[in-house]
Design an enzyme around this catalytic site. Structure first.
Site, PDB file in Angstrom:
ATOM      1  N   VAL A 180      32.612  -5.139 -47.959  1.00  0.00           N
ATOM      2  CA  VAL A 180      33.506  -5.969 -47.144  1.00  0.00           C
ATOM      3  C   VAL A 180      32.735  -6.664 -46.014  1.00  0.00           C
ATOM      4  O   VAL A 180      31.694  -6.171 -45.570  1.00  0.00           O
ATOM      5  CB  VAL A 180      34.677  -5.144 -46.555  1.00  0.00           C
ATOM      6  CG1 VAL A 180      35.613  -4.673 -47.646  1.00  0.00           C
ATOM      7  CG2 VAL A 180      34.169  -3.963 -45.737  1.00  0.00           C
TER       8      VAL A 180
ATOM      9  N   ASP B 152      28.910  -7.736 -41.563  1.00  0.00           N
ATOM     10  CA  ASP B 152      28.187  -8.931 -42.026  1.00  0.00           C
ATOM     11  C   ASP B 152      27.721  -8.830 -43.464  1.00  0.00           C
ATOM     12  O   ASP B 152      27.683  -7.754 -44.059  1.00  0.00           O
ATOM     13  CB  ASP B 152      26.944  -9.130 -41.159  1.00  0.00           C
ATOM     14  CG  ASP B 152      25.833  -8.130 -41.517  1.00  0.00           C
ATOM     15  OD1 ASP B 152      26.140  -6.919 -41.578  1.00  0.00           O
ATOM     16  OD2 ASP B 152      24.700  -8.568 -41.754  1.00  0.00           O
TER      17      ASP B 152
ATOM     18  N   GLU C  38      32.432   3.330 -34.800  1.00  0.00           N
ATOM     19  CA  GLU C  38      31.696   2.744 -35.932  1.00  0.00           C
ATOM     20  C   GLU C  38      32.565   1.697 -36.614  1.00  0.00           C
ATOM     21  O   GLU C  38      33.798   1.731 -36.504  1.00  0.00           O
ATOM     22  CB  GLU C  38      31.394   3.859 -36.955  1.00  0.00           C
ATOM     23  CG  GLU C  38      29.956   4.315 -36.997  1.00  0.00           C
ATOM     24  CD  GLU C  38      29.030   3.342 -37.724  1.00  0.00           C
ATOM     25  OE1 GLU C  38      29.253   2.112 -37.657  1.00  0.00           O
ATOM     26  OE2 GLU C  38      28.081   3.811 -38.340  1.00  0.00           O
ATOM     27  N   ASP C  39      31.914   0.805 -37.366  1.00  0.00           N
ATOM     28  CA  ASP C  39      32.677  -0.174 -38.138  1.00  0.00           C
ATOM     29  C   ASP C  39      33.201   0.425 -39.438  1.00  0.00           C
ATOM     30  O   ASP C  39      34.367   0.288 -39.776  1.00  0.00           O
ATOM     31  CB  ASP C  39      31.819  -1.428 -38.416  1.00  0.00           C
ATOM     32  CG  ASP C  39      30.435  -1.088 -39.003  1.00  0.00           C
ATOM     33  OD1 ASP C  39      30.099   0.107 -39.145  1.00  0.00           O
ATOM     34  OD2 ASP C  39      29.688  -2.038 -39.306  1.00  0.00           O
TER      35      ASP C  39
ATOM     36  N   LYS D 182      25.429  -3.665 -34.942  1.00  0.00           N
ATOM     37  CA  LYS D 182      26.226  -4.761 -34.431  1.00  0.00           C
ATOM     38  C   LYS D 182      27.661  -4.704 -34.965  1.00  0.00           C
ATOM     39  O   LYS D 182      28.564  -5.320 -34.425  1.00  0.00           O
ATOM     40  CB  LYS D 182      25.577  -6.087 -34.861  1.00  0.00           C
ATOM     41  CG  LYS D 182      24.161  -6.265 -34.368  1.00  0.00           C
ATOM     42  CD  LYS D 182      23.573  -7.542 -34.985  1.00  0.00           C
ATOM     43  CE  LYS D 182      22.098  -7.635 -34.646  1.00  0.00           C
ATOM     44  NZ  LYS D 182      21.447  -8.723 -35.430  1.00  0.00           N
ATOM     45  N   GLY D 183      27.829  -3.974 -36.066  1.00  0.00           N
ATOM     46  CA  GLY D 183      29.082  -4.030 -36.817  1.00  0.00           C
ATOM     47  C   GLY D 183      30.342  -3.659 -36.060  1.00  0.00           C
ATOM     48  O   GLY D 183      31.405  -4.205 -36.328  1.00  0.00           O
TER      49      GLY D 183
ATOM     50  N   LYS E 156      35.277   4.399 -46.124  1.00  0.00           N
ATOM     51  CA  LYS E 156      35.057   4.231 -47.568  1.00  0.00           C
ATOM     52  C   LYS E 156      34.808   5.620 -48.139  1.00  0.00           C
ATOM     53  O   LYS E 156      33.685   5.981 -48.491  1.00  0.00           O
ATOM     54  CB  LYS E 156      33.802   3.359 -47.747  1.00  0.00           C
ATOM     55  CG  LYS E 156      33.936   2.235 -48.744  1.00  0.00           C
ATOM     56  CD  LYS E 156      32.573   1.626 -49.038  1.00  0.00           C
ATOM     57  CE  LYS E 156      32.424   0.237 -48.495  1.00  0.00           C
ATOM     58  NZ  LYS E 156      31.139  -0.404 -48.916  1.00  0.00           N
TER      59      LYS E 156
HETATM   60  P1  5GP Z   1      26.596   4.773 -44.106  1.00  0.00           P
HETATM   61  O1  5GP Z   1      25.447   5.313 -43.332  1.00  0.00           O
HETATM   62  O2  5GP Z   1      27.899   5.496 -43.872  1.00  0.00           O
HETATM   63  O3  5GP Z   1      26.267   4.680 -45.593  1.00  0.00           O
HETATM   64  O4  5GP Z   1      26.775   3.267 -43.717  1.00  0.00           O
HETATM   65  C1  5GP Z   1      27.224   2.855 -42.510  1.00  0.00           C
HETATM   66  C2  5GP Z   1      26.790   1.448 -42.241  1.00  0.00           C
HETATM   67  O5  5GP Z   1      26.537   0.693 -43.439  1.00  0.00           O
HETATM   68  C3  5GP Z   1      27.905   0.727 -41.548  1.00  0.00           C
HETATM   69  O6  5GP Z   1      27.824   0.909 -40.158  1.00  0.00           O
HETATM   70  C4  5GP Z   1      27.676  -0.712 -41.982  1.00  0.00           C
HETATM   71  O7  5GP Z   1      26.764  -1.338 -41.107  1.00  0.00           O
HETATM   72  C5  5GP Z   1      27.071  -0.609 -43.346  1.00  0.00           C
HETATM   73  N1  5GP Z   1      28.103  -0.793 -44.401  1.00  0.00           N
HETATM   74  C6  5GP Z   1      28.641   0.150 -45.198  1.00  0.00           C
HETATM   75  N2  5GP Z   1      29.561  -0.379 -46.032  1.00  0.00           N
HETATM   76  C7  5GP Z   1      29.591  -1.699 -45.747  1.00  0.00           C
HETATM   77  C8  5GP Z   1      30.365  -2.788 -46.260  1.00  0.00           C
HETATM   78  O8  5GP Z   1      31.212  -2.688 -47.163  1.00  0.00           O
HETATM   79  N3  5GP Z   1      30.139  -4.003 -45.682  1.00  0.00           N
HETATM   80  C9  5GP Z   1      29.221  -4.203 -44.699  1.00  0.00           C
HETATM   81  N4  5GP Z   1      29.100  -5.443 -44.216  1.00  0.00           N
HETATM   82  N5  5GP Z   1      28.472  -3.199 -44.181  1.00  0.00           N
HETATM   83  C10 5GP Z   1      28.673  -1.960 -44.708  1.00  0.00           C
END
Ligand code: 5GP
Length: 176
Positions: free
Chosen positions: A155, A161, A100-101, A44-45, A133
């Site tokens: 964040v 969320d 992606e968010d 949803k992000g 990040k």
């Molecule tokens: P990854 O697979 O790269 O570790 O994570 C991606 C997903 O984790 C993002 O699409 C998001 O939904 C969630 N996510 C990662 N960092 C954050 C953050 O700082 N805040 C929030 N709300 N979601 C995050």
């Protein structure tokens, strides 16, 4: 961790976000010219980012929505990507743009890129993320485009969320 709205500090204001989206849309309009693109929004992000960005595109767009989860209700990645709904149309021969968010460990991005490449011979594949990040990366994945680089703060806002809350905030914020 509990997060209350009054404790949040703004990291990127609505104005800053919209400015970055404007700049990104210019780059993508320049990249795709008049070519058709299938945009994949990761729910949803990425919903706010996607809807604001695509409205600035001047090439033909088809929109698809998929749903993945890796965080559950916490503030750290579970390390496992859960494909809640990943139904996609035939993307063979299509310009494909994944939106992606945030890229954190990079596992979700890697999962998605591998999924598309395994199932289709796309014409082109680009990955864009609102936030990057970089510091938390566990796999060697880099977005083709991103708006802001963040440190390892958790964040919320503008689609992101905490336990389902704060997606509606027009800015991106964090709790100290
Ligand atoms: P990854 O697979 O790269 O570790 O994570 C991606 C997903 O984790 C993002 O699409 C998001 O939904 C969630 N996510 C990662 N960092 C954050 C953050 O700082 N805040 C929030 N709300 N979601 C995050």
């Amino acid at each position: 961790m509990e997060i209350k709205q009054e404790e949040l500090k703004i990291l990127y204001s609505e104005k800053e976000i919209q400015q970055k989206i404007e700049e990104l849309a210019l780059k993508l309009n320049d990249l795709y010219q008049d070519e058709e693109v299938t945009v994949i929004c990761t729910l949803k992000g990425a919903v706010m980012f996607t809807t604001d960005l695509v409205r600035k595109f001047n090439f033909p767009v088809k929109m698809e929505f998929i749903r993945l989860s890796s965080y559950g209700s916490g503030t750290t990645s579970s390390g496992k990507v859960n494909a809640v709904d990943i139904k996609l149309p035939d993307l063979n021969g299509k310009n494909t743009l994944i939106i992606e968010d945030i890229i954190d460990t990079g596992l979700t991005a890697k999962f998605l890129i591998d999924f598309v490449n395994l199932n289709f011979h796309v014409k082109s594949l680009k990955f864009c993320s609102l936030l990057d990040k970089k510091i938390s990366r566990k796999v060697d994945i880099h977005p083709d485009y991103y708006c802001f680089e963040t440190d390892d703060k958790f964040v919320v806002g503008y689609g992101l969320d905490y336990d389902g809350y704060f997606r509606n905030l027009p800015y991106i914020a964090y709790k100290d």
